[in-house]
Design a protein around this motif. Structure first.
Motif, PDB file in Angstrom:
ATOM      1  N   TYR A 217      48.738  31.367  45.668  1.00 22.27           N
ATOM      2  CA  TYR A 217      48.858  32.178  45.077  1.00 22.27           C
ATOM      3  C   TYR A 217      48.873  32.442  43.644  1.00 22.27           C
ATOM      4  O   TYR A 217      48.209  32.903  42.730  1.00 22.27           O
ATOM      5  CB  TYR A 217      50.791  32.473  44.572  1.00 22.27           C
ATOM      6  CG  TYR A 217      51.143  33.135  44.313  1.00 22.27           C
ATOM      7  CD1 TYR A 217      50.784  34.498  44.749  1.00 22.27           C
ATOM      8  CD2 TYR A 217      52.647  33.538  43.248  1.00 22.27           C
ATOM      9  CE1 TYR A 217      51.179  35.688  43.988  1.00 22.27           C
ATOM     10  CE2 TYR A 217      52.826  34.226  42.856  1.00 22.27           C
ATOM     11  CZ  TYR A 217      52.407  36.304  42.916  1.00 22.27           C
ATOM     12  OH  TYR A 217      52.803  36.910  42.837  1.00 22.27           O
ATOM     13  N   GLN A 218      49.038  30.885  43.093  1.00 20.67           N
ATOM     14  CA  GLN A 218      48.718  30.249  41.578  1.00 20.67           C
ATOM     15  C   GLN A 218      47.124  31.293  41.688  1.00 20.67           C
ATOM     16  O   GLN A 218      46.708  31.905  40.719  1.00 20.67           O
ATOM     17  CB  GLN A 218      48.549  29.125  40.919  1.00 20.67           C
ATOM     18  CG  GLN A 218      48.816  28.918  39.660  1.00 20.67           C
ATOM     19  CD  GLN A 218      49.102  27.811  39.275  1.00 20.67           C
ATOM     20  OE1 GLN A 218      48.790  26.508  39.949  1.00 20.67           O
ATOM     21  NE2 GLN A 218      49.933  26.994  38.413  1.00 20.67           N
ATOM     22  N   GLU A 219      46.300  30.433  42.385  1.00 16.11           N
ATOM     23  CA  GLU A 219      44.574  30.810  41.980  1.00 16.11           C
ATOM     24  C   GLU A 219      44.285  32.490  42.677  1.00 16.11           C
ATOM     25  O   GLU A 219      43.469  33.141  41.358  1.00 16.11           O
ATOM     26  CB  GLU A 219      44.639  29.979  43.172  1.00 16.11           C
ATOM     27  CG  GLU A 219      43.521  28.407  42.908  1.00 16.11           C
ATOM     28  CD  GLU A 219      44.393  27.377  44.345  1.00 16.11           C
ATOM     29  OE1 GLU A 219      42.971  27.903  45.250  1.00 16.11           O
ATOM     30  OE2 GLU A 219      43.983  26.386  43.888  1.00 16.11           O
ATOM     31  N   LEU A 220      45.184  33.426  42.903  1.00 17.50           N
ATOM     32  CA  LEU A 220      44.770  34.525  43.473  1.00 17.50           C
ATOM     33  C   LEU A 220      45.515  34.980  42.251  1.00 17.50           C
ATOM     34  O   LEU A 220      44.525  36.103  41.732  1.00 17.50           O
ATOM     35  CB  LEU A 220      45.720  34.684  44.792  1.00 17.50           C
ATOM     36  CG  LEU A 220      45.741  35.773  45.101  1.00 17.50           C
ATOM     37  CD1 LEU A 220      44.175  36.386  45.703  1.00 17.50           C
ATOM     38  CD2 LEU A 220      46.804  36.649  46.313  1.00 17.50           C
ATOM     39  N   LEU A 221      46.321  35.015  42.153  1.00 12.47           N
ATOM     40  CA  LEU A 221      46.160  35.689  40.724  1.00 12.47           C
ATOM     41  C   LEU A 221      45.873  35.660  39.303  1.00 12.47           C
ATOM     42  O   LEU A 221      45.730  36.280  38.781  1.00 12.47           O
ATOM     43  CB  LEU A 221      48.208  35.048  39.584  1.00 12.47           C
ATOM     44  CG  LEU A 221      49.603  36.467  40.524  1.00 12.47           C
ATOM     45  CD1 LEU A 221      50.282  35.909  40.567  1.00 12.47           C
ATOM     46  CD2 LEU A 221      48.875  37.290  41.024  1.00 12.47           C
ATOM     47  N   SER A 222      45.131  34.000  39.274  1.00 12.10           N
ATOM     48  CA  SER A 222      44.280  34.009  38.308  1.00 12.10           C
ATOM     49  C   SER A 222      42.794  34.254  38.406  1.00 12.10           C
ATOM     50  O   SER A 222      42.684  34.790  37.402  1.00 12.10           O
ATOM     51  CB  SER A 222      44.380  32.658  37.977  1.00 12.10           C
ATOM     52  OG  SER A 222      43.189  31.967  37.286  1.00 12.10           O
ATOM     53  N   ALA A 223      42.248  34.668  39.987  1.00 14.40           N
ATOM     54  CA  ALA A 223      41.448  34.876  39.891  1.00 14.40           C
ATOM     55  C   ALA A 223      41.149  36.562  39.836  1.00 14.40           C
ATOM     56  O   ALA A 223      40.048  37.680  39.642  1.00 14.40           O
ATOM     57  CB  ALA A 223      40.739  34.736  41.281  1.00 14.40           C
ATOM     58  N   GLU A 224      42.488  37.238  40.503  1.00 14.08           N
ATOM     59  CA  GLU A 224      42.633  38.479  40.362  1.00 14.08           C
ATOM     60  C   GLU A 224      42.985  39.252  39.204  1.00 14.08           C
ATOM     61  O   GLU A 224      42.302  40.625  38.828  1.00 14.08           O
ATOM     62  CB  GLU A 224      43.829  39.215  41.870  1.00 14.08           C
ATOM     63  CG  GLU A 224      43.290  38.413  42.869  1.00 14.08           C
ATOM     64  CD  GLU A 224      41.545  40.272  43.561  1.00 14.08           C
ATOM     65  OE1 GLU A 224      41.500  40.601  43.215  1.00 14.08           O
ATOM     66  OE2 GLU A 224      41.040  39.416  44.236  1.00 14.08           O
ATOM     67  N   LEU A 225      43.815  38.808  38.846  1.00 14.57           N
ATOM     68  CA  LEU A 225      44.291  39.111  37.284  1.00 14.57           C
ATOM     69  C   LEU A 225      44.349  38.517  36.052  1.00 14.57           C
ATOM     70  O   LEU A 225      44.474  39.587  34.916  1.00 14.57           O
ATOM     71  CB  LEU A 225      46.343  39.971  37.903  1.00 14.57           C
ATOM     72  CG  LEU A 225      46.025  40.580  38.808  1.00 14.57           C
ATOM     73  CD1 LEU A 225      47.888  40.654  38.629  1.00 14.57           C
ATOM     74  CD2 LEU A 225      45.475  42.524  38.866  1.00 14.57           C
ATOM     75  N   GLY A 226      43.767  37.044  36.213  1.00 15.77           N
ATOM     76  CA  GLY A 226      43.819  36.381  35.211  1.00 15.77           C
ATOM     77  C   GLY A 226      45.584  36.369  34.495  1.00 15.77           C
ATOM     78  O   GLY A 226      45.113  36.135  33.079  1.00 15.77           O
ATOM     79  N   VAL A 227      46.462  36.148  35.052  1.00 12.91           N
ATOM     80  CA  VAL A 227      47.762  35.987  34.876  1.00 12.91           C
ATOM     81  C   VAL A 227      48.467  34.346  35.799  1.00 12.91           C
ATOM     82  O   VAL A 227      47.816  34.572  36.762  1.00 12.91           O
ATOM     83  CB  VAL A 227      48.894  37.081  34.688  1.00 12.91           C
ATOM     84  CG1 VAL A 227      47.391  38.365  34.292  1.00 12.91           C
ATOM     85  CG2 VAL A 227      48.477  37.770  36.549  1.00 12.91           C
TER      86      VAL A 227
END
Length: 251
Positions: A217-227
């Motif tokens: 989940y951490q990696e997804l948020l970083s890739a998609e939203l930068g957060v």
């Protein structure tokens, strides 16, 4: 009871359109399917002019009206008059028609309301799963349909999350993951189902799976939203780690 003698007429909109009569699939054209779907989603009789404008938005009113009359006639022919209830001014589905989308709406109302407890019994989980896992008319991209699809997505994700929370309280790990993962599949960026799944993994000692889920989940948020995620899941992981250390210190 269907007065035409055709038996039960069932319309499915989840995930795609199917019309069945007496367990037989009835072939309907694209425009006939859209007419039926519009009536289902309106959940009330529609004025002929409004229905025609929705189905043929670019046509002049008189031409759209003529197309509607032709489509209604052909639809009645295809279903032996067993699907619609029409007057000179309005069109609606016949009262005996069963619709999976409406059954799903009743389930959502039950989960959200005072009678919600009745659907959290383990033997009702397959019913919840069968109606809530699917998007609405997934292959259609009509402009008039988009608000209904978005509303359905929000409703089903919220309901799946509520059900997952209830099974979490009962420590039924398999059911929690099934519901939470379904909510995550529908809305990958939503944190609630991820948190519930991690918490359930920690309850049953699946610590590695809990950390794997959080990292994903951490990696997804970083890739998609930068957060980054909120602190809710890290706090759960930290508390579990502290508990494990405290237990180890006792021996």
């Amino acid at each position: 009871m269907n007065p035409t003698g055709l038996g039960i007429v069932h319309i499915s909109l989840l995930p795609g359109f199917v019309c069945r009569t007496d367990q037989q699939v009835t072939d309907l054209s694209d425009i006939q399917q859209r007419l039926v779907a519009a009536l289902v989603l309106a959940d009330r009789p529609l004025r002929r002019g409004d229905l025609a404008a929705r189905l043929w938005p670019d046509a002049p009113a008189h031409r759209a009206g003529a197309r509607l009359r032709q489509t209604l006639w052909r639809l009645n022919q295809a279903t032996d008059g067993g699907l619609l209830r029409a007057s000179h001014t309005t069109v609606a589905l016949a009262d005996h028609v069963e619709v999976d989308y409406r059954a799903a709406a009743r389930l959502i109302a039950a989960v959200s309301g005072a009678v919600g407890a009745v659907v959290t019994d383990e033997d009702r989980l397959p019913q919840a799963w069968s109606v809530l896992r699917h998007p609405l008319l997934n292959d259609w991209d009509d402009d008039w349909l988009v608000p209904f699809q978005e509303k359905w997505k929000v409703q089903r994700v919220q309901t799946l999350e509520r059900l997952a929370e209830r099974f979490l309280q009962r420590r039924q790990h398999a059911a929690v993951l099934e519901l939470a993962d379904a909510a995550t599949q529908a809305d990958p960026l939503r944190e609630g189902p991820r948190r519930i799944a991690v918490q359930s993994c920690l309850f049953v000692g699946e610590v590695a799976d809990a950390h794997r889920r959080y990292r994903g989940y951490q990696e997804l948020l970083s890739a998609e939203l930068g957060v980054a995620p909120s602190g809710a899941i890290p706090q759960l992981l930290r508390q579990d780690r502290e508990r494990q250390l405290a237990l180890a210190a006792e021996f």
